[in-house]
Design an enzyme around this catalytic site. Structure first.
Site: not given
Length: 98
Positions: A2-3
């Site tokens: 996940p960013e």
């Protein structure tokens, strides 16, 4: 992995349900994650109120008077707000019941 925007979105999503709430139970189904979940996590968290939910880089920080629960979503992890009556899914590794 996940960013940062996804981690911040997760923080904003769980914050209204957890911040200011008291931990009633901790259910650990799979303690062998990237970092093993301590066997005494429930003893430390149950009865504590979440004072704030913060983010530092890709970590979510659930702050209590007893300390801070550090959560990393890993490659494809997520946090979801669910009803306690919903059955756990295959990759639901732990629950924090408020």
């Amino acid at each position: 992995m996940p960013e940062l925007p996804e981690v911040e979105t997760t923080r904003r999503g769980v914050r209204p349900y957890s911040e200011g709430s008291q931990v009633l139970d901790v259910v650990v189904r799979e303690p062998r994650l990237r970092w093993p979940i301590p066997s005494d996590l429930g003893q430390k968290l149950i009865g504590q109120s979440v004072e704030s939910v913060d983010r530092r880089a890709k970590y979510l920080l659930f702050r209590t008077a007893a300390g801070t629960l550090l959560v990393h979503l890993g490659m494809s992890g997520s946090l979801r707000v669910m009803d306690t009556a919903d059955p756990p899914l295959r990759h639901d590794h732990f629950d924090i019941v408020f």
